[in-house]
Design an enzyme around this catalytic site. Structure first.
Site, PDB file in Angstrom:
ATOM      1  N   GLU A 115      40.490   4.393   9.837  1.00 15.16           N
ATOM      2  CA  GLU A 115      40.152   3.045  10.301  1.00 15.16           C
ATOM      3  C   GLU A 115      41.393   2.321  10.835  1.00 15.16           C
ATOM      4  O   GLU A 115      41.335   1.650  11.871  1.00 15.16           O
ATOM      5  CB  GLU A 115      39.505   2.249   9.165  1.00 15.16           C
ATOM      6  N   GLU A 135      33.394   7.347   3.246  1.00 13.03           N
ATOM      7  CA  GLU A 135      33.089   6.255   2.315  1.00 13.03           C
ATOM      8  C   GLU A 135      31.681   6.299   1.739  1.00 13.03           C
ATOM      9  O   GLU A 135      31.462   5.907   0.584  1.00 13.03           O
ATOM     10  CB  GLU A 135      33.305   4.902   3.004  1.00 13.03           C
TER      11      GLU A 135
END
Length: 722
Positions: A115, A135
């Site tokens: 990210e 995630e």
């Protein structure tokens, strides 16, 4: 002591190289994030800095956010412990920076690592670097802009696949799809990244802000169609987990209202999910698996593992062939011993079929498969075992046969050889009672299919050497198994805990509850199949043998059902002969067999459990609880007797060995979520109606009365080395 730091070095070319260090995978700890913000601010304020390269120490960029923080948030409920990684760092300080930032990726960029990388203005990577957003496997969604930037860089279909399945890609594929700007060698990584950053600063290369890209999203109607299909698939594939639908909804928010709005929505949803029961369960399982590597008085006394290069397996049936496969595909030489050439050939063919199956599923390359099959030798004489480092016995569950085998093995094998049994139920003291080398006796309980299932239950007696336990723990990791060390008793930890599972289902069946309803509800709860389909799969002969073992060991609470004996008399043997509770036909899924219902009715007459011969009415919730609460009850006895080192070992064993849903955290964790008081009062009520099978254990009663979690440690007493 691990070196936790963020360093910045400014070169004569005007490029500031910022390096994060947090071994082993450079996780974004709270302090790392704070220091990274500081270094970026410094670089922005310095006149001699034209551009920035962000990288990680020790040939890794970052494995993601520090998961320990998630656990602290879940334990305290304090969302304030979460740093502002998404807006404050990735948007404001990286993506919207006034000087270009290029990330140099080596090894991996996972989770928050990717990210942060996607917030940079270019991404340069070495070959085979792992890129992913895992995630959702922790019950959350990407929380630092991943739901918005990945679709804009890769396109919706691939981005959805990566996020929903938590599967990474390698940098070469990332480059092909547009996630990575260039692939270079490790030696050239920093050099190319520095020049790329300068080229952006000098307007020679584009200054890309991925949050604002739209060309790979496609039209609104196309995006809506793709996301609708993904949503329907998610409902079927992950029915009890909220994070998949939430992820799709957040992606849609960004498409409808823009990337920045998507980032803000992502943060809100992330904060809600991180304190959900699903995330708590998955995070608990994550840490529970890692905690299995620490065993008191085994891993903490300075012992070094010995190398086990050659393993003998006695018995080439379903279990023996599966165990052999697990070893040879991981480059450990195996001698397979059978009683005659017919059985030996059958065993070798089963191993070959296992290996071919792994190749077909793309879990093994053809070259590795060819090499693996050279690592197996079939024999029919014990003399061929004279130089092996470990023997694993994998014959049928017969105490006398196993005793005879071990007496033979002890005479032939070298004095350092580990003597292991794959028994799933039988007390090790019965198997090894006549042997002189009691310190080398150990249980190595694999779960079927042994080359696929990830758990290895390692059973120690009071005399098993710590060295033997350590050696088996070490080789289990080599063959890609998770070792859980337990103490010796009938059924050990997993099968002992779950023996009431089928028995409680049989009680319900005999009370008049539809067997297919029971199976359906347990599958809806999250197990891969219900207790009756499982009984079909494992076979009735095994069911009878195991039931006898538990009835002998625990006569006060074992329930003897007439159903299986009557099924066998009716010519049924489950999947083995295609007829059980279900019908099994090649090429099709199991189908409920209504022809079995007369047998069930006869069983109900024999058992005579139904009050006045009438079916007992139950809700769906009561059925699930009546099947699983007795399992919790037995787990409490396992904990009290210190059969496991800690409650989390039983949790991970239930997930990896019995396929208890990981998002529920394991059997003990789930019980604490439900509440020990509710479980205790329910069992007490049922015991008064239906007998001792449901009688609450002393441990459960004490914990319920005192409001103490079932998972809380037992501080007094000890068992063996535990």
């Amino acid at each position: 002591m691990a070196e936790l730091e963020v360093k910045m070095v400014v070169g004569s070319d005007g490029v500031a190289v910022i390096t994060i260090s947090n071994p082993p995978v450079n996780a974004f700890a709270v302090s790392i994030i704070a220091w990274l913000k500081e270094k970026i601010e410094q670089a922005m304020s310095r006149d001699d800095v034209k551009a920035i390269v962000l990288t990680g120490k020790n040939r890794k960029f970052s494995g993601g956010f520090d998961i320990n923080v998630f656990r602290k948030v879940q334990q305290t409920g304090k969302l304030s412990l979460l740093p502002d990684l998404s807006v404050d760092l990735v948007v404001n300080r990286i993506e919207d920076a006034k000087k270009p930032i290029v990330v140099a990726i080596e090894g991996l960029a996972l989770g928050a690592g990717l990210e942060v990388a996607m917030g940079c203005h270019a991404r340069i990577a070495t070959p085979n670097a792992q890129l992913g957003l895992p995630e959702l496997s922790l019950g959350i969604i990407p929380g630092a802009g991943g739901t918005q930037r990945l679709p804009r860089l890769l396109g919706l279909p691939k981005a959805l696949d990566m996020m929903l399945t938590s599967k990474p890609i390698v940098s070469q594929e990332g480059h092909k799809l547009g996630l990575i700007d260039a692939i270079v060698s490790p030696q050239e990584l920093l050099k190319v990244s520095r020049q790329w950053a300068l080229d952006i600063a000098n307007n020679h290369k584009p200054w890309a802000r991925s949050l604002h890209l739209v060309d790979k999203i496609g039209s609104l109607s196309e995006a809506h169609k793709i996301l609708t299909i993904a949503r329907e698939k998610a409902k079927i594939t992950w029915p009890n987990m909220p994070q998949h639908i939430a992820c799709i909804d957040v992606i849609m928010e960004g498409i409808l209202h823009g990337g920045y709005h998507g980032v803000l929505k992502e943060a809100k949803v992330f904060n809600k999910l991180v304190v959900s029961d699903t995330s708590k369960g998955l995070v608990h399982v994550f840490f529970a698996q890692r905690a299995t590597s620490k065993v008191p008085n085994v891993t903490d006394i300075g012992l070094k593992p010995r190398s086990l290069k050659k393993v003998a397996i006695i018995g080439g049936g379903l279990m023996g062939s599966g165990i052999a496969t697990a070893f040879i595909i991981n480059n450990i030489y195996v001698i397979l011993k059978e009683v005659n050439s017919e059985f030996l050939l059958k065993g070798i063919k089963m191993i070959e079929a296992n290996v071919r199956g792994l190749v077909a599923k793309k879990k093994l390359t053809q070259s590795k498969a060819d090499k693996a099959l050279l690592m197996i030798k079939g024999v029919m004489d014990y003399s061929d075992l004279k130089d092996v480092d470990m023997v694993i016995e994998a014959v049928i569950e017969n105490v006398e046969l196993k005793k005879k085998l071990f007496n033979e093995i002890e005479k032939i094998c070298p004095p350092h050889c580990i003597l292991a049994t794959n028994t799933s139920t039988i007390d090790l003291n019965l198997i090894g009672q006549t042997l002189t080398c009691q310190d080398r006796i150990v249980g190595a309980h694999f779960f079927s299919p042994a080359h696929v299932m990830p758990l290895l239950e390692i059973i120690q007696t009071e005399k098993t050497s710590p060295q033997v336990i350590l050696d088996l723990m070490t080789i289990s990791k080599i063959i890609k198994k998770v070792p859980v060390v337990v103490s010796n008793c009938t059924g050990f930890a997993v099968n002992r805990t779950f023996f009431p599972y089928k028995q409680s289902a049989h009680i319900l069946l005999l009370l008049g509850v539809d067997l297919f309803r029971i199976d359906r509800l347990i599958k809806n709860f999250g197990l891969p199949m219900g207790p009756f389909q499982l009984e079909d799969l494992t076979g009735y002969d095994l069911a009878v043998a195991v039931a006898k073992e538990f009835a002998t060991a625990f006569p006060d609470r074992a329930f003897i059902s007439p159903v299986v004996d009557l099924l066998i008399k009716n010519g049924r043997n489950g999947k083995n002969n295609g007829k059980g509770y279900y019908v099994y036909e090649k090429g099709s899924k199991p189908k409920p067999d209504n022809m079995v219902l007369p047998v069930i009715e006869e069983s109900r007459r024999v058992a005579n459990l139904m009050p006045q011969g009438k079916t007992v009415a139950m809700t769906d919730e009561e059925i699930v609880e009546m099947v699983l609460f007795p399992v919790v009850n037995e787990a409490c006895r396992v904990l009290e007797e210190k059969i496991v080192v800690k409650a989390s070992d039983l949790d991970i064993a239930s997930v990896l060995g019995m396929s208890f849903p990981s998002y529920r955290g394991g059997i003990v964790f789930w019980a604490d979520v439900v509440g020990s008081n509710h479980i205790y009062t329910s069992l007490k009520k049922w015991s008064e109606k239906y007998g001792n099978f449901y009688k609450p254990s002393r441990f459960l009663e004490e914990r319920a009365m005192n409001g103490v979690p079932l998972s809380a440690p037992i501080n007094t007493g000890s068992r063996a080395r535990m």
